[in-house]
Design a protein around this motif. Structure first.
Motif, mmCIF file in Angstrom:
data_model
loop_
_atom_site.group_PDB
_atom_site.id
_atom_site.type_symbol
_atom_site.label_atom_id
_atom_site.label_comp_id
_atom_site.label_asym_id
_atom_site.label_seq_id
_atom_site.Cartn_x
_atom_site.Cartn_y
_atom_site.Cartn_z
ATOM 1 N N GLY A 166 61.124 23.808 70.613
ATOM 2 C CA GLY A 166 60.445 24.748 69.719
ATOM 3 C C GLY A 166 59.037 25.006 70.197
ATOM 4 O O GLY A 166 58.542 24.390 71.137
ATOM 5 N N GLY A 167 58.370 25.931 69.551
ATOM 6 C CA GLY A 167 56.995 26.253 69.903
ATOM 7 C C GLY A 167 56.031 25.251 69.313
ATOM 8 O O GLY A 167 56.431 24.295 68.652
ATOM 9 N N VAL A 168 54.764 25.497 69.534
ATOM 10 C CA VAL A 168 53.703 24.604 69.052
ATOM 11 C C VAL A 168 53.774 24.431 67.535
ATOM 12 O O VAL A 168 53.549 23.358 67.002
ATOM 13 N N ASN A 169 54.146 25.512 66.846
ATOM 14 C CA ASN A 169 54.158 25.463 65.382
ATOM 15 C C ASN A 169 55.234 24.548 64.820
ATOM 16 O O ASN A 169 55.239 24.251 63.640
ATOM 17 N N ASP A 170 56.181 24.144 65.673
ATOM 18 C CA ASP A 170 57.226 23.237 65.209
ATOM 19 C C ASP A 170 56.746 21.789 65.190
ATOM 20 O O ASP A 170 57.390 20.923 64.611
ATOM 21 N N THR A 171 55.625 21.547 65.839
ATOM 22 C CA THR A 171 55.091 20.190 65.878
ATOM 23 C C THR A 171 54.524 19.827 64.519
ATOM 24 O O THR A 171 53.708 20.547 63.953
ATOM 25 N N LYS A 172 54.982 18.715 63.995
ATOM 26 C CA LYS A 172 54.454 18.254 62.706
ATOM 27 C C LYS A 172 53.165 17.484 62.930
ATOM 28 O O LYS A 172 53.034 16.739 63.905
ATOM 29 N N THR A 173 52.231 17.659 62.012
ATOM 30 C CA THR A 173 50.931 16.990 62.124
ATOM 31 C C THR A 173 50.752 15.999 60.988
ATOM 32 O O THR A 173 51.043 16.304 59.828
ATOM 33 N N ALA A 174 50.286 14.803 61.345
ATOM 34 C CA ALA A 174 50.020 13.752 60.355
ATOM 35 C C ALA A 174 48.569 13.338 60.445
ATOM 36 O O ALA A 174 48.049 13.102 61.539
ATOM 37 N N LEU A 175 47.896 13.258 59.303
ATOM 38 C CA LEU A 175 46.541 12.709 59.244
ATOM 39 C C LEU A 175 46.618 11.305 58.664
ATOM 40 O O LEU A 175 47.172 11.104 57.579
#
Length: 241
Positions: A2-11
C-alpha cells in the motif's frame, strides 16, 4: 504494497526508556510508524535512533504531558508528519517521591499528590483530548492507558503509596468514562497493567522485563474492532477494579 497512507501511526508517551520504549519497539516491529513522545530532547533523539537502527520507522515528538503548549505542539507535529493517529498509548507516568515516608497518607504533602496527578491523570486527559481529532481520522483508533494493579481498589497490591496508587485508581475511572463516551464509535479505549517490571521507576526491583510489560499494551493497541472496551487488563486477562 500500500501507499504511505496505509501505514498506521502510534504515539507512545514517555517512550524514551523502560516500558514505553519497549511498547514503541513492539509496535514498530508490527509495522507501525512510531512517534516517540518524550520530554528530554537528548534521550528522545537516542531512542528514535535506536528504533531506526532496528529498522523501525520512528520519529520524535517533544512532549511534556503537564504542559498544554507542549501537548498542542505535539499534536501539530503528529499531524504534519502522519496526518492522523491510529494508536495512542498514554504511558508517561511518575511514582512521585517515595523515600522517607513521602507517601504515607497520614503525613501526605498535597503538593506531592498534585504533582503525581498532574502527570498520571491530568496528563492523560490533556494528551488524549489533544490527539482525539487525529484519532478520529483513523479507521480503528485505539487508546491504551498504562495503569497499575496498585490502583485496584479490590487487590490493593504493593507498598502504601498515597499519591501513586490513587492516581492509577483515578486513571482507571477516567478510562471507563472515556469508554462510555466512545460507546457506539470506532474508538476503543482500555487500561493496561504491565505487572512488576524492572525499570528505573522502581530502582530495577521488578522481576519482569520491559518487553514482558509491554505485551499487554501492544495487544490492546491492536485489538480487532469487536475487541473489549473500557476494561482493565494484564497478561492473564481482566484485572479487578
Amino acid at each position: 504494497m500500500g501507499g504511505v497512507n496505509d501505514t498506521k501511526t502510534a504515539l507512545v508517551t514517555g517512550a524514551n526508556k523502560g516500558i514505553g520504549f519497549a511498547i514503541a519497539q513492539g509496535l514498530g516491529a508490527l509495522g507501525f510508524r512510531v512517534a516517540v513522545g518524550a520530554r528530554d530532547d537528548v534521550r528522545r533523539k537516542e531512542a528514535v535512533e535506536k528504533l531506526q537502527a532496528a529498522g523501525i520507522d520512528a520519529f520524535g515528538v517533544g512532549l511534556d504531558v503537564t504542559s498544554n503548549e507542549s501537548v498542542a505542539a505535539a499534536a501539530q507535529t503528529v499531524e504534519q508528519t502522519a496526518g492522523r493517529l491510529d494508536v495512542l498509548v498514554n504511558n508517561a507516568g511518575i511514582a512521585g517521591p517515595i523515600d522517607d515516608g513521602a507517601q504515607d497518607p497520614t503525613t501526605l504533602d498535597l503538593d506531592v499528590l498534585r504533582t503525581v496527578l498532574d502527570t498520571n491523570v491530568f496528563g492523560v486527559v490533556r494528551v488524549t483530548n489533544a490527539m482525539l481529532p487525529l484519532l478520529r481520522r483513523a479507521d480503528s483508533p485505539r487508546i491504551v492507558n498504562m495503569s497499575s494493579n496498585m490502583g485496584s481498589l479490590t487487590l490493593q497490591t504493593g507498598p502504601i503509596l498515597a499519591a501513586y496508587a490513587p492516581s492509577k485508581s483515578m486513571l482507571n475511572s477516567i478510562t471507563a468514562v472515556y469508554a462510555r463516551q466512545f460507546d457506539g464509535t470506532n474508538v476503543i479505549v482500555n487500561a493496561a497493567c504491565p505487572g512488576y517490571v524492572a525499570t528505573d521507576f522502581n530502582n530495577y526491583n521488578g522481576f519482569r522485563t520491559p518487553e514482558e510489560g509491554a505485551g499487554i499494551a501492544i495487544r490492546l493497541a491492536t485489538l480487532p474492532d469487536d475487541g473489549p472496551r473500557g476494561g482493565f487488563f494484564d497478561d492473564a486477562g481482566p484485572v479487578s477494579w
